[in-house]
Motif scaffolding. Structure first.
Motif, PDB file in Angstrom:
ATOM      1  N   UNK A 221       0.846  -1.181   0.000  1.00 54.26           N
ATOM      2  CA  UNK A 221       0.000   0.000   0.000  1.00 54.26           C
ATOM      3  C   UNK A 221       0.884   1.235   0.000  1.00 54.26           C
ATOM      4  N   UNK A 222       0.553   2.166  -0.854  1.00 52.01           N
ATOM      5  CA  UNK A 222       1.225   3.466  -0.905  1.00 52.01           C
ATOM      6  C   UNK A 222       0.195   4.494  -0.443  1.00 52.01           C
ATOM      7  N   UNK A 223       0.153   4.728   0.848  1.00 53.86           N
ATOM      8  CA  UNK A 223      -0.808   5.609   1.493  1.00 53.86           C
ATOM      9  C   UNK A 223      -2.220   5.037   1.407  1.00 53.86           C
ATOM     10  N   UNK A 224      -2.811   4.979   0.210  1.00 52.51           N
ATOM     11  CA  UNK A 224      -4.174   4.437   0.113  1.00 52.51           C
ATOM     12  C   UNK A 224      -4.413   3.682  -1.194  1.00 52.51           C
ATOM     13  N   UNK A 225      -3.347   3.442  -1.965  1.00 47.72           N
ATOM     14  CA  UNK A 225      -3.529   2.759  -3.242  1.00 47.72           C
ATOM     15  C   UNK A 225      -2.456   1.681  -3.411  1.00 47.72           C
ATOM     16  N   UNK A 226      -2.611   0.857  -4.441  1.00 48.72           N
ATOM     17  CA  UNK A 226      -1.739  -0.290  -4.659  1.00 48.72           C
ATOM     18  C   UNK A 226      -0.453   0.139  -5.346  1.00 48.72           C
ATOM     19  N   UNK A 227       0.684  -0.318  -4.801  1.00 48.56           N
ATOM     20  CA  UNK A 227       1.997  -0.028  -5.372  1.00 48.56           C
ATOM     21  C   UNK A 227       2.767  -1.322  -5.525  1.00 48.56           C
ATOM     22  N   UNK A 228       4.013  -1.195  -5.980  1.00 46.90           N
ATOM     23  CA  UNK A 228       4.827  -2.380  -6.225  1.00 46.90           C
ATOM     24  C   UNK A 228       4.584  -2.929  -7.624  1.00 46.90           C
ATOM     25  N   UNK A 229       5.078  -4.141  -7.862  1.00 43.56           N
ATOM     26  CA  UNK A 229       4.954  -4.770  -9.175  1.00 43.56           C
ATOM     27  C   UNK A 229       3.502  -4.854  -9.623  1.00 43.56           C
TER      28      UNK A 229
ATOM     29  N   UNK B 122     -19.560   8.591  -7.234  1.00 47.68           N
ATOM     30  CA  UNK B 122     -19.010   9.012  -5.942  1.00 47.68           C
ATOM     31  C   UNK B 122     -17.596   9.554  -6.111  1.00 47.68           C
ATOM     32  N   UNK B 123     -16.821   8.940  -6.997  1.00 48.84           N
ATOM     33  CA  UNK B 123     -15.454   9.414  -7.217  1.00 48.84           C
ATOM     34  C   UNK B 123     -15.446  10.796  -7.854  1.00 48.84           C
ATOM     35  N   UNK B 124     -16.354  11.013  -8.792  1.00 48.09           N
ATOM     36  CA  UNK B 124     -16.412  12.320  -9.458  1.00 48.09           C
ATOM     37  C   UNK B 124     -16.876  13.420  -8.505  1.00 48.09           C
TER      38      UNK B 124
ATOM     39  N   UNK C 188      -2.583   6.218  -8.780  1.00 43.81           N
ATOM     40  CA  UNK C 188      -3.009   6.835  -7.527  1.00 43.81           C
ATOM     41  C   UNK C 188      -4.362   7.514  -7.763  1.00 43.81           C
ATOM     42  N   UNK C 189      -4.704   8.480  -6.926  1.00 44.63           N
ATOM     43  CA  UNK C 189      -5.982   9.158  -7.050  1.00 44.63           C
ATOM     44  C   UNK C 189      -7.106   8.359  -6.413  1.00 44.63           C
ATOM     45  N   UNK C 190      -8.309   8.897  -6.490  1.00 45.22           N
ATOM     46  CA  UNK C 190      -9.451   8.226  -5.857  1.00 45.22           C
ATOM     47  C   UNK C 190      -9.752   6.881  -6.503  1.00 45.22           C
ATOM     48  N   UNK C 191      -9.439   6.728  -7.788  1.00 41.18           N
ATOM     49  CA  UNK C 191      -9.666   5.437  -8.445  1.00 41.18           C
ATOM     50  C   UNK C 191      -8.679   4.390  -7.924  1.00 41.18           C
ATOM     51  N   UNK C 192      -7.418   4.783  -7.731  1.00 40.36           N
ATOM     52  CA  UNK C 192      -6.451   3.852  -7.178  1.00 40.36           C
ATOM     53  C   UNK C 192      -6.881   3.351  -5.815  1.00 40.36           C
ATOM     54  N   UNK C 193      -7.384   4.253  -4.984  1.00 39.35           N
ATOM     55  CA  UNK C 193      -7.859   3.867  -3.657  1.00 39.35           C
ATOM     56  C   UNK C 193      -9.073   2.948  -3.758  1.00 39.35           C
ATOM     57  N   UNK C 194     -10.009   3.280  -4.661  1.00 37.39           N
ATOM     58  CA  UNK C 194     -11.223   2.478  -4.806  1.00 37.39           C
ATOM     59  C   UNK C 194     -10.912   1.066  -5.293  1.00 37.39           C
TER      60      UNK C 194
ATOM     61  N   UNK D 227     -10.765  15.320  -4.990  1.00 36.57           N
ATOM     62  CA  UNK D 227      -9.504  14.717  -5.420  1.00 36.57           C
ATOM     63  C   UNK D 227      -9.569  14.311  -6.887  1.00 36.57           C
ATOM     64  N   UNK D 228      -8.421  14.258  -7.558  1.00 36.43           N
ATOM     65  CA  UNK D 228      -8.396  13.736  -8.933  1.00 36.43           C
ATOM     66  C   UNK D 228      -8.793  12.259  -8.949  1.00 36.43           C
ATOM     67  N   UNK D 229      -9.501  11.853  -9.985  1.00 38.24           N
ATOM     68  CA  UNK D 229      -9.871  10.441 -10.121  1.00 38.24           C
ATOM     69  C   UNK D 229      -8.628   9.609 -10.415  1.00 38.24           C
ATOM     70  N   UNK D 230      -7.806  10.081 -11.316  1.00 38.54           N
ATOM     71  CA  UNK D 230      -6.580   9.364 -11.700  1.00 38.54           C
ATOM     72  C   UNK D 230      -5.366  10.247 -11.488  1.00 38.54           C
ATOM     73  N   UNK D 231      -4.329   9.634 -10.950  1.00 45.75           N
ATOM     74  CA  UNK D 231      -3.032  10.284 -10.854  1.00 45.75           C
ATOM     75  C   UNK D 231      -1.963   9.217 -11.025  1.00 45.75           C
ATOM     76  N   UNK D 232      -0.808   9.627 -11.487  1.00 42.52           N
ATOM     77  CA  UNK D 232       0.318   8.704 -11.505  1.00 42.52           C
ATOM     78  C   UNK D 232       1.194   8.982 -10.296  1.00 42.52           C
ATOM     79  N   UNK D 233       1.819   7.925  -9.796  1.00 40.67           N
ATOM     80  CA  UNK D 233       2.686   8.039  -8.633  1.00 40.67           C
ATOM     81  C   UNK D 233       3.930   7.208  -8.917  1.00 40.67           C
ATOM     82  N   UNK D 234       5.102   7.816  -8.762  1.00 36.58           N
ATOM     83  CA  UNK D 234       6.343   7.115  -9.046  1.00 36.58           C
ATOM     84  C   UNK D 234       6.580   6.023  -8.019  1.00 36.58           C
ATOM     85  N   UNK D 235       6.737   4.793  -8.481  1.00 36.34           N
ATOM     86  CA  UNK D 235       6.911   3.645  -7.604  1.00 36.34           C
ATOM     87  C   UNK D 235       8.387   3.512  -7.225  1.00 36.34           C
ATOM     88  N   UNK D 236       8.691   3.475  -5.908  1.00 37.80           N
ATOM     89  CA  UNK D 236      10.088   3.504  -5.497  1.00 37.80           C
ATOM     90  C   UNK D 236      10.826   2.217  -5.833  1.00 37.80           C
TER      91      UNK D 236
END
Length: 238
Positions: free
Chosen positions: A112-120, A161-163, A184-190, A167-176
């Motif tokens: 988990x990256x704060x509230x969304x899925x990260x990693x491979x 509900x997301x709209x 990322x964004x609300x869709x990543x969390x959902x 918050x933005x629905x979609x965002x990109x987040x650099x995976x460490x």
């Protein structure tokens, strides 16, 4: 007189080792008490309270009260994105924690990256959504296409509900760990919440790892298959 944003203040807040460890602990998405954060940072409760006051004043963490207890969490998505980006930058420059162990493969696979899925798995999910034309990427900006919105509704995501959120629905987040972007964004969390609600995956109680069941991993891989490999070039004479 110098003008513009003062990155030195933010850098000083994050740069302290104890505060950095506390912020990393909050990247798991759970609200934690000062006592729990003191344990994560290896400091006394009194020292942790002082650090938390500074982080709160700097707009990096927020708190809420529940009964007699106070819980702390990252203030918003922006803080999570900032921290994950810094982790990616640190990894790319070779600044890594020298604590290898059995958790490392799990964290690299799915976390988990704060509230969304990260990693491979997080990178794989975004790659597939882009390949299928469900997400459009333009530089650092990401947007859900019309076909993508329909696909998300089919998966049981409440897009209305997301709209309605700021918050933005979609965002990109650099995976460490992958050094590439995940969703990322609300869709990543959902989507992460959907995987957990379906019983495909669960959060680890000991780290930021997300553990998929065997059935859940099969379902995830069926939903987000890897792109087909390019055919090998023909050799001369064939």
């Amino acid at each position: 007189m110098k003008e513009g944003p003062d990155i030195a203040q933010i850098g000083a807040l994050i740069g302290d080792p104890a505060r950095a460890n506390m912020l990393s602990a909050l990247m798991g998405g759970r609200a934690l008490t000062a006592t729990e954060l003191a344990g994560a940072a290896g400091i006394t409760l009194q020292t942790a309270s002082s650090h938390l006051s500074k982080l709160e004043a700097g707009g990096l963490v927020g708190q809420r009260k529940q009964g007699r207890h106070r819980y702390f969490a990252l203030l918003d998505d922006e803080v999570g994105l900032l921290l994950e980006g810094l982790m990616g930058f640190a990894a790319s420059r070779g600044f890594l924690r020298a604590r290898p162990g059995p958790k490392d493969p799990a964290l690299r696979k799915a976390r988990v990256c704060y509230n969304h899925l990260a990693g491979d798995f997080g990178v794989r999910m975004l790659d597939r959504m882009v390949a299928d034309g469900h997400v459009a990427i333009d530089g650092d900006e990401a947007s859900l296409t019309k076909s993508g919105e329909e696909r998300m509704r089919q998966l049981g995501i409440d897009m209305d509900a997301l709209h309605d959120q700021r918050r933005p629905v979609c965002r990109t987040c650099l995976d460490w760990s992958e050094r590439r972007s995940h969703l990322a964004g609300s869709l990543g969390e959902a989507l992460l919440s959907r995987f957990i609600d379906r019983g495909w995956a669960r959060r680890s109680n000991e780290s930021r790892a997300i553990h998929f069941t065997r059935a859940g991993e099969r379902a995830f891989c069926d939903l987000f298959p890897l792109p087909e490999p390019l055919p090998a070039p023909l050799s001369h004479g064939e």
